[in-house]
Motif scaffolding. Structure first.
Motif, short mmCIF file in Angstrom:
data_model
loop_
_atom_site.label_atom_id
_atom_site.label_comp_id
_atom_site.label_asym_id
_atom_site.label_seq_id
_atom_site.Cartn_x
_atom_site.Cartn_y
_atom_site.Cartn_z
N GLU A 1 -27.28 19.36 8.60
CA GLU A 1 -26.38 19.98 9.58
C GLU A 1 -25.47 18.93 10.21
OE1 GLU A 1 -28.46 22.35 12.44
OE2 GLU A 1 -29.44 23.53 10.89
N ASP A 2 -26.05 17.83 10.61
CA ASP A 2 -25.26 16.72 11.13
C ASP A 2 -26.11 15.47 11.04
OD1 ASP A 2 -26.84 16.32 13.55
OD2 ASP A 2 -25.85 18.09 14.37
N ASP A 3 -25.57 14.33 11.47
CA ASP A 3 -26.28 13.07 11.27
C ASP A 3 -27.40 12.82 12.28
OD1 ASP A 3 -24.65 12.66 13.43
OD2 ASP A 3 -23.94 10.69 12.77
N LYS A 4 -27.65 13.74 13.20
CA LYS A 4 -28.73 13.54 14.17
C LYS A 4 -29.83 14.59 14.02
CE LYS A 4 -26.01 10.97 17.39
NZ LYS A 4 -25.76 10.60 18.75
N VAL A 5 -29.89 15.19 12.84
CA VAL A 5 -30.92 16.19 12.54
C VAL A 5 -31.61 15.77 11.25
CG1 VAL A 5 -31.36 18.61 12.00
CG2 VAL A 5 -29.58 18.02 13.64
N TRP A 6 -32.96 15.82 11.26
CA TRP A 6 -33.75 15.47 10.08
C TRP A 6 -34.70 16.61 9.78
CZ3 TRP A 6 -33.02 12.47 14.33
CH2 TRP A 6 -32.24 11.32 14.16
N TYR A 7 -35.05 16.74 8.53
CA TYR A 7 -35.97 17.78 8.09
C TYR A 7 -37.07 17.13 7.26
CZ TYR A 7 -32.20 20.87 9.43
OH TYR A 7 -31.24 21.52 10.14
N LEU A 8 -38.32 17.43 7.60
CA LEU A 8 -39.47 16.98 6.81
C LEU A 8 -40.10 18.22 6.18
CD1 LEU A 8 -41.04 14.49 9.37
CD2 LEU A 8 -39.75 13.91 7.32
N PRO A 9 -40.28 18.23 4.86
CA PRO A 9 -40.86 19.40 4.19
C PRO A 9 -42.26 19.70 4.72
CG PRO A 9 -39.86 17.91 2.60
CD PRO A 9 -39.89 17.19 3.91
N LEU A 10 -42.47 20.91 5.17
CA LEU A 10 -43.73 21.31 5.79
C LEU A 10 -44.91 21.20 4.81
CD1 LEU A 10 -44.88 22.27 8.43
CD2 LEU A 10 -44.33 24.60 7.78
N GLY A 11 -44.70 21.56 3.56
CA GLY A 11 -45.77 21.44 2.57
C GLY A 11 -46.22 20.01 2.38
N ASP A 12 -45.27 19.07 2.39
CA ASP A 12 -45.61 17.65 2.24
C ASP A 12 -46.35 17.14 3.47
OD1 ASP A 12 -44.28 17.78 -0.15
OD2 ASP A 12 -42.48 16.77 0.56
N ILE A 13 -45.94 17.59 4.65
CA ILE A 13 -46.63 17.18 5.87
C ILE A 13 -48.06 17.72 5.85
CG2 ILE A 13 -46.73 17.52 8.37
CD1 ILE A 13 -43.68 17.42 8.37
N ARG A 14 -48.22 18.96 5.40
CA ARG A 14 -49.56 19.54 5.31
C ARG A 14 -50.44 18.75 4.35
NH1 ARG A 14 -52.57 22.55 2.17
NH2 ARG A 14 -50.95 22.87 0.64
N LEU A 15 -49.86 18.34 3.22
CA LEU A 15 -50.62 17.56 2.25
C LEU A 15 -51.01 16.20 2.81
CD1 LEU A 15 -51.80 17.31 -0.57
CD2 LEU A 15 -49.56 16.58 -1.38
N LEU A 16 -50.09 15.53 3.51
CA LEU A 16 -50.42 14.25 4.14
C LEU A 16 -51.50 14.45 5.19
CD1 LEU A 16 -49.99 11.25 4.63
CD2 LEU A 16 -48.06 11.84 6.13
N ASP A 17 -51.41 15.51 5.98
CA ASP A 17 -52.41 15.82 6.99
C ASP A 17 -53.78 15.96 6.34
OD1 ASP A 17 -53.16 16.66 9.73
OD2 ASP A 17 -53.43 18.64 8.81
N LYS A 18 -53.84 16.67 5.23
CA LYS A 18 -55.11 16.88 4.51
C LYS A 18 -55.66 15.55 3.99
CE LYS A 18 -57.07 19.28 0.56
NZ LYS A 18 -56.76 20.01 -0.66
N GLN A 19 -54.79 14.73 3.40
CA GLN A 19 -55.23 13.44 2.87
C GLN A 19 -55.74 12.52 3.98
OE1 GLN A 19 -55.85 13.29 -0.08
NE2 GLN A 19 -54.15 13.44 -1.48
N LEU A 20 -55.03 12.50 5.10
CA LEU A 20 -55.46 11.67 6.23
C LEU A 20 -56.80 12.14 6.77
CD1 LEU A 20 -52.09 11.19 8.12
CD2 LEU A 20 -53.47 9.38 7.07
#
Length: 154
Positions: free
Chosen positions: A119-138
């Protein structure tokens, strides 16, 4: 096998995978009571020899399924600058998102790549599925870590 019998069998498989996965997307953990927004997904595609057995099927929401096939963007966590950080704080925040979180994910065999500038240079998106996978691994690792409950993801 007749088309109607084959269709009934697929409908039964579809309903069984949705029930097994508790009407929840196995990627982003989104829950819906409306099965019209859920898709059964072949983990190993039929074209690559995958079967319609339950062990080869998982439930994906429409957005995650379309993203898997390159037709959309999966659900994401949106992070946005409030403009209240100093330039130095903002630089470290961007470094955290762009370098540090993906490096942590890589240590746990998870590919987590933030998307910038959708959208602009001050907005970031992290894929929710990847965050969930990292959460599970941690959670399964030896590090001291407290996971969110599935309901807290959405």
């Amino acid at each position: 096998m007749s088309k109607s019998l084959e269709r009934k069998s697929w409908t039964e498989q579809r309903n069984a995978v949705f029930a097994r996965d508790q009407q929840r997307c196995t990627c982003c953990l989104g829950r819906t009571g409306d099965v019209q927004t859920l898709d059964p997904d072949h983990n190993v595609p039929r074209g690559a020899g995958g079967s319609d057995r339950l062990s080869n099927l998982s439930t994906l929401c429409r957005r995650c399924h379309e993203a898997k096939h390159g037709d959309g963007i999966a659900p994401t966590v949106r992070l946005e600058s409030t403009g209240e950080m100093t330039d130095v704080e903002f630089w470290w925040f961007k470094h955290l998102l762009k370098e540090m979180i993906p490096a942590l994910a890589e240590d746990f065999n998870v590919r987590l790549q933030p998307k910038f500038g959708l959208e602009d240079d001050k907005v970031w998106y992290l894929p929710l599925g990847d965050i969930r996978l990292l959460d599970k691994q941690l959670l399964e690792s030896d590090v001291e870590y407290q996971s969110l409950q599935a309901e807290q993801y959405m």
